[in-house]
Design a protein around this motif. Structure first.
Motif, mmCIF file in Angstrom:
data_model
loop_
_atom_site.group_PDB
_atom_site.id
_atom_site.type_symbol
_atom_site.label_atom_id
_atom_site.label_comp_id
_atom_site.label_asym_id
_atom_site.label_seq_id
_atom_site.Cartn_x
_atom_site.Cartn_y
_atom_site.Cartn_z
ATOM 1 N N ILE A 1 5.517 7.265 -1.844
ATOM 2 C CA ILE A 1 6.777 7.482 -1.130
ATOM 3 C C ILE A 1 7.976 7.248 -2.041
ATOM 4 C CG2 ILE A 1 7.027 5.123 -0.246
ATOM 5 C CD1 ILE A 1 7.892 8.447 1.542
ATOM 6 N N ASP A 2 7.820 6.418 -3.078
ATOM 7 C CA ASP A 2 8.925 6.207 -4.018
ATOM 8 C C ASP A 2 9.296 7.511 -4.719
ATOM 9 O OD1 ASP A 2 9.413 3.464 -3.639
ATOM 10 O OD2 ASP A 2 7.687 2.934 -4.850
ATOM 11 N N PHE A 3 8.285 8.324 -5.029
ATOM 12 C CA PHE A 3 8.551 9.602 -5.687
ATOM 13 C C PHE A 3 9.208 10.585 -4.725
ATOM 14 C CE2 PHE A 3 5.320 7.857 -8.515
ATOM 15 C CZ PHE A 3 5.802 8.232 -9.763
ATOM 16 N N THR A 4 8.653 10.747 -3.528
ATOM 17 C CA THR A 4 9.219 11.725 -2.593
ATOM 18 C C THR A 4 10.590 11.278 -2.097
ATOM 19 O OG1 THR A 4 8.026 10.723 -0.719
ATOM 20 C CG2 THR A 4 6.947 12.533 -1.869
ATOM 21 N N ASN A 5 10.763 9.970 -1.873
ATOM 22 C CA ASN A 5 12.062 9.473 -1.426
ATOM 23 C C ASN A 5 13.125 9.726 -2.494
ATOM 24 O OD1 ASN A 5 13.965 8.132 0.213
ATOM 25 N ND2 ASN A 5 13.524 6.161 -0.724
ATOM 26 N N SER A 6 12.808 9.393 -3.734
ATOM 27 C CA SER A 6 13.775 9.607 -4.811
ATOM 28 C C SER A 6 14.091 11.089 -4.986
ATOM 29 C CB SER A 6 13.230 9.034 -6.127
ATOM 30 O OG SER A 6 13.116 7.629 -6.057
ATOM 31 N N ALA A 7 13.062 11.936 -4.828
ATOM 32 C CA ALA A 7 13.288 13.378 -4.977
ATOM 33 C C ALA A 7 14.216 13.901 -3.887
ATOM 34 C CB ALA A 7 11.946 14.118 -4.928
ATOM 35 N N ILE A 8 13.986 13.461 -2.647
ATOM 36 C CA ILE A 8 14.820 13.932 -1.532
ATOM 37 C C ILE A 8 16.244 13.396 -1.648
ATOM 38 C CG2 ILE A 8 15.149 13.764 0.975
ATOM 39 C CD1 ILE A 8 12.056 13.884 1.182
ATOM 40 N N ILE A 9 16.385 12.120 -2.020
ATOM 41 C CA ILE A 9 17.725 11.555 -2.226
ATOM 42 C C ILE A 9 18.457 12.327 -3.323
ATOM 43 C CG2 ILE A 9 19.019 9.513 -2.967
ATOM 44 C CD1 ILE A 9 16.661 7.833 -1.844
ATOM 45 N N THR A 10 17.732 12.670 -4.366
ATOM 46 C CA THR A 10 18.330 13.421 -5.478
ATOM 47 C C THR A 10 18.826 14.789 -5.013
ATOM 48 O OG1 THR A 10 16.953 12.286 -7.114
ATOM 49 C CG2 THR A 10 17.910 14.394 -7.775
ATOM 50 N N VAL A 11 18.028 15.457 -4.175
ATOM 51 C CA VAL A 11 18.439 16.751 -3.628
ATOM 52 C C VAL A 11 19.724 16.604 -2.811
ATOM 53 C CG1 VAL A 11 17.840 18.605 -2.018
ATOM 54 C CG2 VAL A 11 16.128 17.755 -3.631
ATOM 55 N N PHE A 12 19.734 15.614 -1.911
ATOM 56 C CA PHE A 12 20.931 15.376 -1.098
ATOM 57 C C PHE A 12 22.134 15.039 -1.984
ATOM 58 C CE2 PHE A 12 18.124 15.130 2.543
ATOM 59 C CZ PHE A 12 18.942 15.449 3.614
ATOM 60 N N THR A 13 21.893 14.203 -2.994
ATOM 61 C CA THR A 13 22.984 13.788 -3.887
ATOM 62 C C THR A 13 23.614 14.991 -4.573
ATOM 63 O OG1 THR A 13 21.923 11.646 -4.289
ATOM 64 C CG2 THR A 13 23.601 12.350 -5.859
ATOM 65 N N ASN A 14 22.784 15.869 -5.084
ATOM 66 C CA ASN A 14 23.293 17.031 -5.794
ATOM 67 C C ASN A 14 23.970 18.025 -4.848
ATOM 68 O OD1 ASN A 14 22.456 17.069 -8.867
ATOM 69 N ND2 ASN A 14 20.780 16.101 -7.754
ATOM 70 N N LEU A 15 23.499 18.116 -3.602
ATOM 71 C CA LEU A 15 24.140 18.997 -2.629
ATOM 72 C C LEU A 15 25.507 18.454 -2.212
ATOM 73 C CD1 LEU A 15 21.120 19.934 -0.318
ATOM 74 C CD2 LEU A 15 22.298 21.429 -1.960
ATOM 75 N N LEU A 16 25.629 17.109 -2.174
ATOM 76 C CA LEU A 16 26.872 16.491 -1.720
ATOM 77 C C LEU A 16 27.874 16.277 -2.846
ATOM 78 C CD1 LEU A 16 25.278 13.826 0.645
ATOM 79 C CD2 LEU A 16 26.610 15.798 1.361
ATOM 80 N N SER A 17 27.444 16.429 -4.091
ATOM 81 C CA SER A 17 28.342 16.161 -5.226
ATOM 82 C C SER A 17 29.357 17.282 -5.398
ATOM 83 C CB SER A 17 27.528 16.011 -6.511
ATOM 84 O OG SER A 17 26.656 14.898 -6.416
#
Length: 400
Positions: free
Chosen positions: A384-400
């Motif tokens: 879950i650390d991998f999938t959580n970080s990947a999803i957070i990264t996607v959201f981060t880049n969409l919101l940046s």
């Protein structure tokens, strides 16, 4: 106001003193033990509260050199990567994959809720992520990692908000999980059913299933050598993503390199000092959390009190409904499913130790659940650390 400046080593020394205070407090307060709240969190929060008082009264403030916080953060997350064994995953693939999918969907929903509600309050969507899967699934470690990343992007108070929400999540996940699991067992009159297949899975205390391994200076040194090498090589991975405008926390590269090293070693039949890596990772986590918690600036929370309360209330309700009506049914509506329902409340709101504590409480009262004890540490402890970080990264880049 008097300002005390602490250099890198003085900051680390104070953090470890607070860790000892926290460990003493946890050992003498049953509530903290029951909720699996880490010692550095308790010690760090005690100092952060005292710092809040001295700052607000204009008496005293502190500044810290947080260099070692970043280093030990990278070491901890890299150590997690060494646990991601595809060979081990294959041992009970389908229930692990299904539970991981459910946990990943939960992460996505939490982030959609956090970002959506933060918009209603006129807040930066990335601050909404700090009230979503970053603290709730990621816990204090992920909070103290992404917080500074967001602050570097101009999101004020991100670390303080995330860590505060992570502390709430530890308590809420512990208080919610056990009662929900017991209610499912009583409502449907569920009983343990240990098959030969499930019994073969065993009940690992950690995700590191290895032969008996001596912990000595050589294995511990080898563990830290591997962690440092993977962390260093991981910076090239992170920089490569940055070159194509994908923002990743610095530790992701190290986790990926560690994952590759672990699975190459498995293919070659080589044994890594995994128990020592686990110990080194936990040591790094305690140093990292100690510094992260004591450097919180709690006075930043005042203006965000209402949004935090509302969003956490919605996240708590979401967690309960998702665990009760989705996870329980998807995992089979049996005794094992009830135990995993209690578990997902633990690491869906807090951390894997909370999930294990929830399961142990049910196991001790109603009987063994070998499949749950195999699936949950694998998903909550590493994948879950991998999938959580990947999803957070996607959201981060969409919101940046």
């Amino acid at each position: 106001m008097l300002t005390i400046e602490l250099d890198m080593l003085q900051t680390a020394a104070l953090a470890m003193i607070l860790f000892l205070i926290g460990r003493f407090t946890v050992s003498h307060v049953a509530f903290f033990q029951r909720c699996c709240i880490p010692a550095p969190v308790i010690g760090g929060l005690i100092f952060a509260i005292l710092h809040l008082v001295t700052y607000q009264t204009g008496i005293l403030t502190f500044t810290f050199d947080e260099t070692l916080k970043t280093a030990f953060m990278d070491f901890f997350f890299t150590s997690v990567g060494f646990g991601a064994s595809i060979k081990l995953l294959k041992k009970g693939a389908w229930p692990v994959i299904l539970f991981l999918i459910l946990a990943t969907i939960l992460v996505t929903i939490q982030n959609l809720v956090g970002v959506g509600l933060s918009g209603l309050f006129g807040l930066d969507g990335r601050l909404g992520l700090c009230m979503s899967s970053i603290p709730l699934v990621g816990g204090h470690g992920t909070s103290a990692s992404f917080g500074p990343l967001f602050e570097g992007m101009g999101v004020e108070s991100a670390t303080t908000v995330a860590v505060a929400c992570a502390t709430y999540g530890l308590v809420a996940g512990s208080l919610m999980g056990g009662p929900l699991g017991r209610w499912k067992i009583k409502k449907y009159n569920l009983k343990p059913l240990v098959t030969e297949e499930s019994a073969d899975l065993g009940e690992p205390e950690t995700v590191y299933q290895t032969k008996s391994e001596m912990l000595n200076s050589d294995t511990f040194l080898s563990a830290f050598v591997l962690i440092i090498i993977a962390t260093g090589l991981g910076t090239y991975v992170t920089n490569a993503f940055a070159a194509i405008n994908i923002t990743l926390p610095v530790y992701i590269g190290g986790m990926l390199v560690a994952l590759v090293i672990r699975n190459i070693a498995d293919l070659m039949g080589k044994e890594l000092p995994l128990k020592a890596i686990d110990v080194a990772g936990n040591t790094s986590l305690n140093v990292f959390l100690g510094i992260a918690l004591m450097t919180l600036m709690l006075w930043q929370l005042a203006a965000l009190a209402v949004p935090i309360v509302v969003i956490l209330a919605v996240q708590t309700l979401l967690m309960y409904l998702y665990a009760s009506f989705v996870v329980f049914r998807a995992m089979g509506k049996d005794y094992e499913a009830a135990v995993m329902t209690a578990a997902i409340c633990g690491f869906g709101m807090g951390a894997t130790p909370n999930a294990m504590a929830n399961m142990l409480a049910i196991k001790n009262q109603y009987g063994p659940a070998p499949k749950a004890f195999f699936v949950v540490p694998l998903v909550g402890g590493m994948f879950i650390d991998f999938t959580n970080s990947a999803i957070i990264t996607v959201f981060t880049n969409l919101l940046s």
